[in-house]
Design a protein around this motif. Sequence first.
Motif, PDB file in Angstrom:
ATOM      1  N   GLY A  23      12.889  10.565   5.768  1.00 32.65           N
ATOM      2  CA  GLY A  23      12.109  11.345   6.754  1.00 32.65           C
ATOM      3  C   GLY A  23      10.682  11.130   6.682  1.00 32.65           C
ATOM      4  N   LYS A  24      10.138  11.210   5.538  1.00 30.02           N
ATOM      5  CA  LYS A  24       8.530  11.184   5.392  1.00 30.02           C
ATOM      6  C   LYS A  24       8.206   9.877   5.716  1.00 30.02           C
ATOM      7  CE  LYS A  24       7.927  14.821   2.050  1.00 30.02           C
ATOM      8  NZ  LYS A  24       7.321  15.254   0.604  1.00 30.02           N
ATOM      9  N   ALA A  25       8.909   8.842   5.220  1.00 30.13           N
ATOM     10  CA  ALA A  25       8.386   7.452   5.543  1.00 30.13           C
ATOM     11  C   ALA A  25       8.442   7.039   6.859  1.00 30.13           C
ATOM     12  CB  ALA A  25       9.370   6.559   4.754  1.00 30.13           C
ATOM     13  N   HIS A  26       9.483   7.871   7.694  1.00 28.35           N
ATOM     14  CA  HIS A  26       9.283   7.563   9.161  1.00 28.35           C
ATOM     15  C   HIS A  26       8.315   7.998   9.900  1.00 28.35           C
ATOM     16  CE1 HIS A  26      11.371   6.568  12.964  1.00 28.35           C
ATOM     17  NE2 HIS A  26      11.078   7.985  13.501  1.00 28.35           N
TER      18      HIS A  26
ATOM     19  N   ARG B 146       0.912  -1.166  -0.155  1.00 27.35           N
ATOM     20  CA  ARG B 146      -0.072  -0.047   0.174  1.00 27.35           C
ATOM     21  C   ARG B 146       0.698   1.337   0.037  1.00 27.35           C
ATOM     22  NH1 ARG B 146      -5.064   1.015   1.520  1.00 27.35           N
ATOM     23  NH2 ARG B 146      -5.400  -1.502   1.947  1.00 27.35           N
ATOM     24  N   TYR B 147       1.980   1.576   0.909  1.00 25.56           N
ATOM     25  CA  TYR B 147       2.516   2.602   0.938  1.00 25.56           C
ATOM     26  C   TYR B 147       3.759   2.880   0.115  1.00 25.56           C
ATOM     27  CZ  TYR B 147      -0.372   3.488   4.872  1.00 25.56           C
ATOM     28  OH  TYR B 147      -1.443   3.823   5.762  1.00 25.56           O
TER      29      TYR B 147
ATOM     30  N   GLU C 171       2.609   8.019  12.173  1.00 24.71           N
ATOM     31  CA  GLU C 171       1.205   8.280  12.162  1.00 24.71           C
ATOM     32  C   GLU C 171       0.247   7.047  11.708  1.00 24.71           C
ATOM     33  OE1 GLU C 171       1.241  11.432   9.241  1.00 24.71           O
ATOM     34  OE2 GLU C 171       2.398  12.906  10.506  1.00 24.71           O
ATOM     35  N   VAL C 172       0.573   6.170  11.021  1.00 20.39           N
ATOM     36  CA  VAL C 172      -0.129   5.200  10.536  1.00 20.39           C
ATOM     37  C   VAL C 172      -0.382   4.055  11.612  1.00 20.39           C
ATOM     38  CG1 VAL C 172      -0.271   2.926   9.120  1.00 20.39           C
ATOM     39  CG2 VAL C 172       0.502   5.291   8.090  1.00 20.39           C
TER      40      VAL C 172
END
Length: 303
Positions: A250-253, A204-205, A258-259
């Motif tokens: 950084g965005k993935a972390h 999904r991600y 959050e997920v």
Amino acid sequence: MTAPAWLLEPEVGLCPCGCIGRRRKGSFVGKTLAGASGVLRQAIFSEDVAAGRGLLQRLDPRVKLVSMVGLLIVVALVHSLPLLAGAYVATVALAVASGLSLGFFIKRVWLFIPIFTGIVVLPATLSVVTPGNVLLPLWTWHGHAEGITEQGLHGAGLIIARVATSISLVVLLTLTTPWVRLLAALRALGVPKIFVLIIGMAYRYLFLLLDAVDDMYTARKARTLTGDGGRRSTAAGRAFVAAGAGTLFGKAHQLSEEVHQAMTARAYTGNASTLAGFSLRRVDVVFVVAAAAFAAALLLADR
């Protein structure tokens, strides 16, 4: 919102005949992102195919999963080239019965892995690797002809046919089954929760992160003036890739945190849930019996 068409053109403002302006080779960053966009389009197309009304689309995902795994095991045990060719023809017939485009199915199977497999097993056709009857002499060694042998060709053909048939079965399963229902079928058959969770999140991600990279590149392209030299453009592209990789990490972390919090707040237990439940019907029983009979026939004919 999507970017305008003129911004996505590789050579904006150039005459199609090439008489106006100077043509430049596309950047490696743009080509890579174009390939990623192709992956996204194929995924969307696969979801549309899985929602069709073909033969395999009407089956219970658990039935398809068990049947395909069983056929994969049988294909791995068969040592007859004609039988493997017959099994591959059967997969093509299933693709046609499921409403898949025959050209798309064949290209998806043969374009990458079987061709690479053929390149890998090509040395095995030579007499220095597989001794036997030399069909195509290529050189001589101490007065003996060396080259491609009959036994080597047979062994290479077995490997290529086995790989092509196995990939065809996997492609049939993934193209005719929605991803969420496939994960739910894995969980229903006893696959551990953590395994299903990792596969689902990665699938999904991955597309979400690809979309984020595409947005970053489009924003950079909209704010960059063209006209620099090829060497400078290549250096700028490498700098963008390095900076983008750090930003994406950084965005993935942050996204993972959050997920995880959102899933925990909604009492997620690790089980893949679907709106429509699983139920065995007559067509599922008929397909399982037919698959078992076909597998038994292959094994008996091979022996």
